[in-house]
Design an enzyme around this catalytic site. Sequence first.
Site, PDB file in Angstrom:
ATOM      1  N   ASP A 176      48.032  22.365  -5.570  1.00 43.11           N
ATOM      2  CA  ASP A 176      47.731  22.867  -6.909  1.00 43.11           C
ATOM      3  C   ASP A 176      48.951  22.672  -7.789  1.00 43.11           C
ATOM      4  O   ASP A 176      50.089  22.778  -7.325  1.00 43.11           O
ATOM      5  CB  ASP A 176      47.330  24.336  -6.900  1.00 43.11           C
TER       6      ASP A 176
ATOM      7  N   ASP B 175      51.430  17.931  -9.435  1.00 42.64           N
ATOM      8  CA  ASP B 175      50.445  17.496 -10.416  1.00 42.64           C
ATOM      9  C   ASP B 175      49.468  16.569  -9.694  1.00 42.64           C
ATOM     10  O   ASP B 175      49.862  15.533  -9.156  1.00 42.64           O
ATOM     11  CB  ASP B 175      51.171  16.758 -11.543  1.00 42.64           C
TER      12      ASP B 175
ATOM     13  N   SER C 235      38.942  29.287  -2.415  1.00 44.07           N
ATOM     14  CA  SER C 235      37.682  29.574  -1.722  1.00 44.07           C
ATOM     15  C   SER C 235      37.126  28.325  -1.043  1.00 44.07           C
ATOM     16  O   SER C 235      36.660  28.375   0.096  1.00 44.07           O
ATOM     17  CB  SER C 235      36.654  30.154  -2.700  1.00 44.07           C
ATOM     18  N   LYS C 236      37.199  27.193  -1.741  1.00 45.87           N
ATOM     19  CA  LYS C 236      36.716  25.948  -1.134  1.00 45.87           C
ATOM     20  C   LYS C 236      37.657  25.493  -0.019  1.00 45.87           C
ATOM     21  O   LYS C 236      37.214  24.954   1.003  1.00 45.87           O
ATOM     22  CB  LYS C 236      36.572  24.860  -2.200  1.00 45.87           C
TER      23      LYS C 236
ATOM     24  N   PRO D 162      41.833  28.852  -6.633  1.00 38.83           N
ATOM     25  CA  PRO D 162      42.408  29.937  -5.838  1.00 38.83           C
ATOM     26  C   PRO D 162      42.194  29.840  -4.332  1.00 38.83           C
ATOM     27  O   PRO D 162      42.759  30.606  -3.587  1.00 38.83           O
ATOM     28  CB  PRO D 162      41.717  31.182  -6.397  1.00 38.83           C
TER      29      PRO D 162
ATOM     30  N   CYS E 155      32.681  22.739 -12.876  1.00 39.41           N
ATOM     31  CA  CYS E 155      31.766  23.825 -13.242  1.00 39.41           C
ATOM     32  C   CYS E 155      31.413  23.693 -14.724  1.00 39.41           C
ATOM     33  O   CYS E 155      31.299  24.670 -15.454  1.00 39.41           O
ATOM     34  CB  CYS E 155      32.360  25.195 -12.923  1.00 39.41           C
TER      35      CYS E 155
END
Length: 643
Positions: free
Chosen positions: A149, A176, A123-124, A121, A255
């Site tokens: 994205d 992609d 943040s980085k 989304p 993550c």
Amino acid sequence: MHLLRLKVKGVTAENEKGLSVERALVWIASRTRSRGLFWQGWGAGYSEIIKENKLFEHYYTELKIVPEGEFEEFMQAMREPLPATMRITGYKSRQEAVSMIPPLLMKIEPQHKILDMCAAPGSKTAQLIEMLHSDMDIPFPEGFVIANDVDNKRCYLLVHQAKRLNSPCIMVVNHDASSIPRLYFDQDGKKDILFYDRILCDVPCSGDGTMRKNIDVWKKWTTSNSLQLHGLQIRIAVRGVEQLAVGGRMVYSTCSLNPIEDEAVIAALLEKSEGALELADASADLPGLKYMPGITSWKVMTKEGQWFSDWSEVLKSRHTQIRPTMFPPTDPEKLASMKLERCMRILPHHQNTGGFFVAVLVKKAPMPWNRPVEGESPAEGNPSVPDTPDLLEVKKDDVCGPPPPKKMKLFGFKEDPFVFLTEDDPIFPPVQAFYDLSPDFPKLNVLTRTREGKKRNLYMVSKELRNVLLNNSERMKVINTGVKIWSRNTDGEQFGCAFRLAQEGVYTLCPYIRARILNISVEDVKVLLTQENPFLSKLGDDAHNQAKKLGMGSIVLRYLPDPKDLNAPQCPIDLCGWRGKTSIRAFVPRNERLHYLRMLGVEVFRDKQGKRNDGSTEIPEGSKLPNCFPFCVPYTSDVQPTG
């Protein structure tokens, strides 16, 4: 019961916005799920989610990623809710602490060309943009960020995050990541391949490190998630290192705690690179960070619980689900040379965070399949030579070639075109005269989003992004780029200029503006941000006298810090305004108003009756904004949730 009453009230609030009861209940379910609760319908209340998964515990006990004697502490931490963390720059952003790590390891400089491969989304991406603009005196850093994205809808969330930073050096694209197109740019009169100095490869993953905030993972976790994602993660990472410049850094992160998605991917990359890649030692880059070094031995388990220690043990019937790259190298020398211990795994119980994995790769030479045949110059040493994969797929034993080229597919909405203005465009003479633009104003960097009719908004990009746009319009799907600097205002035509300044681009544009500037004090800023159309007489004497000499139309309201007044903000503030016949107005979006007012010590909230203030210029701490303003919102309203 308190929680139940709170959620019932939430339904009422949602219904007032026009949502059906059914949709409101879905909203409640999504909110409560993150707190470990499930909505069971009226009268039944909420049931607690059982935070237990025996297969998960068995799997990670066997892999020994947690130090001996700490597994119970590890599992207890996984069951606890994740503490909220904030990243505070110009705005406050809710971002998980471990999510902030990858950009910090990239060592970004203002001249770097950066690719964020799986950016939403955002943040980085926001961190990357902030680092690019670390020197606030440079409105146009030489570098840029291309944020990509694969999900068209999530790209717009990415645009929302990036727009808050008002940078002319960001481009959002929709591809992609495993087949993101190679881009070109003009350099010294010839078209060269664009290689990135820094790449962030934060790949899609099973996310078992997020169990503390994503409660659903407890019920859904199996090893099949990692087995299915492993191939995609390698393809994305391979595409990343292909587009990385020699000497550049790529940060790979997930993550997930699973070595199939972590060390196995890194080991596969290193083995296929034949020495072109090296794992960097990043232990000194974040002093104080507690992490576990990467592991060098692991096994593969099926979702049924069957273990395999080596590829030779895998039955042929399972070869489609389990691949050789999922296992550690069997050659002890090769394994030692990879230095997998330089990978970093963050465990939740060590610093009360989520689980995370990160590795820093440095490119020492072109990838094997990009190396030229004898007698040719290397594509990366001489970028004018096309990269080999576009012409020929090179395959060797135990060497992964690049992903086969795919025809670009466009999904989602068709975007408006990006049309650059020419230096002799008729828009420029009145604008240049009205604002007295300096001769070095980069007219060629100004673009609009329409080919025909009146141009409503004008945007500006950096010189380098303009170069990329002009040379790749048919190769990539651009969702958004540029920062808005002017908006058409038909009322302004009678004053000599049809375009008023836009707050989004004021800091980009102001270095070139030499007229229409009104210097204001701290008290003037408070008045302008808390009153809708204050009379000129509401300003201080100095600002009032300046304003009387200015004609009607768009202006810059500029506050310059006084080093002797340490209680006042010590950074310059530029606001877009409008000089009317007898009044003056600031054209500043809600969140920026709140931000600047808090910098000045003004707390912002409505009173209980919703009554407006009397409009006094004296704004004591904790004062209320007039009710007529749409930006009268709670203190935390400008916090944007991010991933």
